[in-house]
Each structure stands twice: as structure tokens, then as C-alpha cells.
Design an enzyme around this catalytic site. Structure first.
Site, PDB file in Angstrom:
ATOM      1  N   SER A 130       0.832  -1.391  -0.088  1.00 47.15           N
ATOM      2  CA  SER A 130      -0.161  -0.107   0.044  1.00 47.15           C
ATOM      3  C   SER A 130       0.740   1.308  -0.001  1.00 47.15           C
ATOM      4  O   SER A 130       0.268   2.409   0.191  1.00 47.15           O
ATOM      5  CB  SER A 130      -0.961   0.017   1.163  1.00 47.15           C
ATOM      6  OG  SER A 130      -0.186  -0.388   2.468  1.00 47.15           O
TER       7      SER A 130
ATOM      8  N   ASP B  95      -8.961   6.753  -2.352  1.00 47.84           N
ATOM      9  CA  ASP B  95     -10.010   6.693  -1.444  1.00 47.84           C
ATOM     10  C   ASP B  95     -10.474   8.140  -1.431  1.00 47.84           C
ATOM     11  O   ASP B  95     -10.683   8.688  -0.365  1.00 47.84           O
ATOM     12  CB  ASP B  95      -9.272   6.255  -0.096  1.00 47.84           C
ATOM     13  CG  ASP B  95     -10.424   5.822   0.968  1.00 47.84           C
ATOM     14  OD1 ASP B  95     -11.556   5.428   0.330  1.00 47.84           O
ATOM     15  OD2 ASP B  95     -10.433   5.915   2.290  1.00 47.84           O
TER      16      ASP B  95
ATOM     17  N   ASP C 235     -11.248  -0.262  -4.886  1.00 48.24           N
ATOM     18  CA  ASP C 235     -12.268   0.928  -4.719  1.00 48.24           C
ATOM     19  C   ASP C 235     -12.147   1.904  -5.744  1.00 48.24           C
ATOM     20  O   ASP C 235     -12.630   2.905  -5.953  1.00 48.24           O
ATOM     21  CB  ASP C 235     -12.193   1.449  -3.286  1.00 48.24           C
ATOM     22  CG  ASP C 235     -12.501   0.706  -2.196  1.00 48.24           C
ATOM     23  OD1 ASP C 235     -13.381  -0.411  -2.709  1.00 48.24           O
ATOM     24  OD2 ASP C 235     -12.485   0.865  -1.196  1.00 48.24           O
TER      25      ASP C 235
ATOM     26  N   ASN D 138     -18.006  -3.662  -5.100  1.00 48.65           N
ATOM     27  CA  ASN D 138     -18.741  -4.936  -4.471  1.00 48.65           C
ATOM     28  C   ASN D 138     -20.150  -4.675  -5.125  1.00 48.65           C
ATOM     29  O   ASN D 138     -20.549  -3.598  -5.536  1.00 48.65           O
ATOM     30  CB  ASN D 138     -18.560  -5.040  -2.914  1.00 48.65           C
ATOM     31  CG  ASN D 138     -19.249  -3.608  -2.238  1.00 48.65           C
ATOM     32  OD1 ASN D 138     -20.562  -3.515  -2.268  1.00 48.65           O
ATOM     33  ND2 ASN D 138     -18.341  -2.878  -1.830  1.00 48.65           N
TER      34      ASN D 138
ATOM     35  N   ASN E 108     -14.712  -5.643   2.203  1.00 47.94           N
ATOM     36  CA  ASN E 108     -16.189  -5.284   2.408  1.00 47.94           C
ATOM     37  C   ASN E 108     -16.463  -6.610   3.237  1.00 47.94           C
ATOM     38  O   ASN E 108     -15.670  -7.634   3.575  1.00 47.94           O
ATOM     39  CB  ASN E 108     -16.782  -4.970   1.264  1.00 47.94           C
ATOM     40  CG  ASN E 108     -18.115  -4.041   1.610  1.00 47.94           C
ATOM     41  OD1 ASN E 108     -19.129  -4.554   2.310  1.00 47.94           O
ATOM     42  ND2 ASN E 108     -17.821  -3.064   1.574  1.00 47.94           N
TER      43      ASN E 108
ATOM     44  N   LYS F  39      -8.573  -9.150   2.302  1.00 44.66           N
ATOM     45  CA  LYS F  39      -8.397  -8.169   3.739  1.00 44.66           C
ATOM     46  C   LYS F  39      -8.002  -9.125   4.869  1.00 44.66           C
ATOM     47  O   LYS F  39      -8.769 -10.080   5.102  1.00 44.66           O
ATOM     48  CB  LYS F  39      -9.605  -7.234   3.758  1.00 44.66           C
ATOM     49  CG  LYS F  39      -9.610  -6.626   5.287  1.00 44.66           C
ATOM     50  CD  LYS F  39      -8.651  -5.299   5.146  1.00 44.66           C
ATOM     51  CE  LYS F  39      -9.176  -4.470   6.514  1.00 44.66           C
ATOM     52  NZ  LYS F  39      -8.301  -3.329   6.527  1.00 44.66           N
TER      53      LYS F  39
END
Length: 429
Positions: free
Chosen positions: A77, A115, A162, A206, A240, A328
Site C-alpha cells: 500500500s 480513497d 475501490d 462490490n 467489505n 483483507k
């Protein structure tokens, strides 16, 4: 379904009769195990010890099963964490030498101004500070070079969770201004990661976010990547809480063709097939909300109650889905929201990990996962410690995991998961 097509088609160009034909034939996960990340196992040791301290042998054994048996993706990340690719490669080769056939899951997640809607996981790169060029040269290029050099291993790479969701539904000026450069960035990553041992999955949020008919429209990103670019498919539900399949959809899903993630893969996959785009999915089930946990689909942060979901399998009962897996790592916080006491995004949230264990999927067995490597204890770490420093006092097992900035003291992190940019980061050499 109109909005997602436009973005996806633009990322993978339509310059040939079948420009998106998969470079690799067949499901890359079949006959393989998902790489078990020792660093995640270390984080879970705190959870296991918490159960043992209360005499809860059953849940302690479930944690040990996850430590030994359940593969998860490794999140890269920021630029600093590129070194975690080297650790994953070394550990995957060790597993391969023992006769295992791991596929290493990696998450490429460092777009400038990422984000843009929620802001809880904003990154290190900004478009107004040369972020797109740095993303290409300092992040994507070395990421790709490391994977191509490890041609003896197979990799599954999820591209920018995302990002497409924010491109489709982000209404702020910040999101709108980021859309074009972010599409260029993802297209560049697709171009750079073309190799026979790399299987790319472009994230499509999602079913609760993009599963509504008006949002299912992917195309622009795929055109920008060029006519020779190939992806295997898409990832959904990353970070999610949606179930893979449910016979009792909650009321907030009424009217959606994507009441669960399997249905989302079917509805989006069928629409993609009509446009000559790939139709293969991998679906994150690392954390699944329990019935009644959410009042609306938009609740995404440290949802409670929830449990560890179905661990890795290619038996998906859906021809569009390559694998159900964990992306995740359950126990890492979504941010300072949701369940009470949540730390900042990415920090270890042990109370949450304990809840996930208590509510775990039945395949998370309470026998400790015998036959695998022993669960790491407080003195076991996947990263070799510095010979000039000895952890002690209030130090955690992960003391040598992090690289702080400007710290010249002992290489010892205080208790907590040491990750770039969290509250323990500056304490580590």
C-alpha cells in the site's frame, strides 16, 4: 449496468478482434494453495494468546488454524512496503521447496489521491505533487520487476481496490479531478504487469456499491491499457462484508440483481461477456457480516458482528468465479469508525480479530490445523532480527518488521502491529 462498462473498456483497448482474451488459459488457482503470509500469522498470535489467557482453547485453536492453513493477500500500500514482496517471494519459495504449490496474492494499492470519497485510507501520493509520475516510476515499475524476476512463482495481483467504485460514484470535485489520471495509472500498471506468471484482477468494488443496474458499466480503463494488455478478470468485495451467497437477502438489497457477491459476479459477468470482456472473478470473504449486523449496504467500517468467512476454495458453484479467498487480513482496522475502540486504518484491532474468530465460518476448524507449520510464538518472526539489537521489555514479536524514518534507537517496536504510517511506525529502525 452502464457506468462500469465505460471505465473498463477504456482501460483495455479494443484494437483487435478479441483484445481481452486471457494470456493464461484456465483458472490460475486450480491445483494451488493461496500463500499463507507469516506476517499475518504473527499479528494473529496476539489474538491466540488473548484466548489462551482466558482459557478459551476452542477459539485459540481456530486462530491457530488460520495461522497455519489460511492464505491471505499481501497488501503493498505504499512505496516502502515494496520490500514485503521480497519477503513473500522468499517465503513462497520455501513453501515450494517443501512440495507445496502456492500462488502469491498481492494487492497493488497506491494510486495518487486514492480513497477520494471516504478518506480513511488516503495514501502517500498526491496528483498535485507529481504523484502520477512517482506512482509509475517508484511504485509500479519496481513492483512489476520483482514479480517478473520471480518467474518460478505464480502471482495473483488485485489492482487498486475501490478505484473504479470511486470513479463511477464519486461526486466530489476531488474525485472527479482524480478520475482521468487514476485511469491512466491503472492502465500503466496493467501494461507493466504483463507476464505469464502474473494473473491480474481489476477491482470492481462490490455488489452493494456497483451492483445496481445503472452502475454496471465498465470500459475506459481497459482501452487505455492498449490492445496487447490482458487481465484474467476482476476482484470484488475487497475489504467489505457481503456474503458470497445467501438465501435470505437483507431488506436493503431489494431491487438489486446483486444481493450477494455470487449474483454480482453473474450479473456483471454476463454483461461483460456481451461486450467481449473477461468474465472471471475472485471474491473476498475474509470478513462477512452476520445477519442483522447492518441496517444499510453502505455500512463498511469495522462492521459488527462479523466473522471470518469461507477460506480459500475454487469450488465456487459459479462458472464466473475463479476462487473464494481472503484479501483483507481480518483484524486490521478499516479506520476509526464502526465498532467501538477502532484504531486508524491498517492498525491491528485485536478485539475485532477475536470477534471474527468467535463467529468464524465452520471450515475454520478448532483443531489448530495440524500438519502445517507450528503457529508462531512471541519469539518467532518472518523477518530476521538485527544482530545488534535484542527485543525485550514491552516489545512485540514483530519488532523488526518496520522501517521508521529518522529513528536511530533500538530496533524495537512497542506492542502493536508495526506498519508504515501507523502509530508504532516511528519507533522502528
Amino acid at each position: 449496468m452502464r457506468a462500469v462498462y465505460a471505465i473498463l473498456a477504456g482501460l483495455l483497448a479494443t484494437g483487435s478482434a478479441s483484445p481481452l482474451e486471457a494470456r493464461q488459459s484456465g483458472n490460475p488457482f486450480v491445483g494451488r494453495s493461496l500463500f499463507v503470509n507469516p506476517k499475518y500469522s504473527e499479528s494473529l498470535e496476539r489474538t491466540r494468546q488473548a484466548f489462551l489467557s482466558r482459557g478459551d482453547q476452542t477459539n485459540a485453536a481456530k486462530v491457530q488454524y488460520v495461522q497455519n492453513k489460511v492464505g491471505t493477500f499481501v497488501w503493498i500500500s505504499n512505496i516502502f512496503l515494496l520490500r514485503d514482496i521480497d519477503d513473500a517471494i522468499r517465503n513462497a519459495r520455501a513453501a515450494q521447496s517443501r512440495g507445496e504449490k502456492p500462488i502469491v496474492g498481492l494487492v497493488l494499492y497506491n494510486l495518487p489521491d486514492r480513497d477520494c470519497s471516504a478518506g480513511h485510507s488516503s495514501g502517500e501520493l498526491s496528483l498535485d505533487q507529481n504523484g502520477l509520475n512517482r506512482y509509475r516510476t517508484e511504485y509500479v515499475q519496481p513492483f512489476a520487476q520483482k514479480l517478473k524476476a520471480a518467474s518460478d512463482l505464480q502471482f495473483a495481483v488485485i489492482l487498486e481496490p475501490d478505484a473504479i467504485g470511486n470513479m463511477v460514484t464519486g461526486t466530489t470535485a476531488f474525485c472527479r479531478n482524480a478520475r482521468g489520471p487514476q485511469q491512466d495509472g491503472i492502465a500503466y500498471a496493467i501494461q507493466q504487469l504483463q507476464a505469464s506468471n502474473i494473473h491480474l484482477y481489476l477491482d470492481v468494488a462490490n455488489g452493494g456499491w456497483l451492483g445496481w443496474a445503472d452502475n454496471l458499466k465498465p470500459t475506459t480503463i481497459l482501452q487505455k491499457a492498449g490492445s496487447n494488455a490482458r487481465i484474467r478478470g476482476y476482484s470484488s468485495n475487497v475489504s467489505n462484508y457481503n456474503p458470497y451467497s445467501t438465501n435470505n437477502p437483507p431488506p436493503y438489497t431489494a431491487g438489486s440483481p446483486s444481493a450477494d457477491e455470487s449474483r454480482y459476479a453473474t450479473s456483471l459477468g454476463n454483461a461483460l461477456r456481451e461486450r467481449g470482456l473477461p468474465t472471471n472473478f475472485i471474491i473476498d470473504q475474509g470478513r462477512v457480516a452476520l445477519d442483522g449486523a447492518r441496517k444499510e449496504w453502505g455500512e463498511w467500517c469495522n462492521v459488527s458482528p462479523a466473522g471470518f468467512g469461507q477460506p480459500f476454495t475454487t469450488n465456487t458453484n459459479n462458472p464466473n468465479v475463479d476462487a473464494i479467498l481472503w484479501v483483507k487480513p481480518g483484524g486490521e482496522s478499516d479506520g476509526t469508525c464502526g465498532m467501538s475502540g477502532a484504531p486508524q486504518a491498517g492498525a491491528w484491532f485485536d478485539a475485532y480479530a477475536q470477534m471474527l474468530t468467535t463467529n468464524a465460518h465452520p471450515e475454520i476448524r478448532a483443531d489448530g490445523g495440524g500438519g502445517g507449520s507450528p503457529a508462531p510464538g512471541p519469539s518467532s518472526t518472518a523477518v530476521a532480527p538485527s544482530p545488534s539489537a535484542t527485543p525485550g521489555g514491552n516489545c512485540a514479536a514483530r519488532w523488526a518488521q518496520c522501517g521508521g524514518q529518522g529513528w536511530t534507537g533500538p530496533t524495537c517496536c512497542a506492542q502493536g502491529t508495526c506498519q508504515a504510517s501507523n502509530q508504532w511506525y516511528s519507533q522502528c529502525l
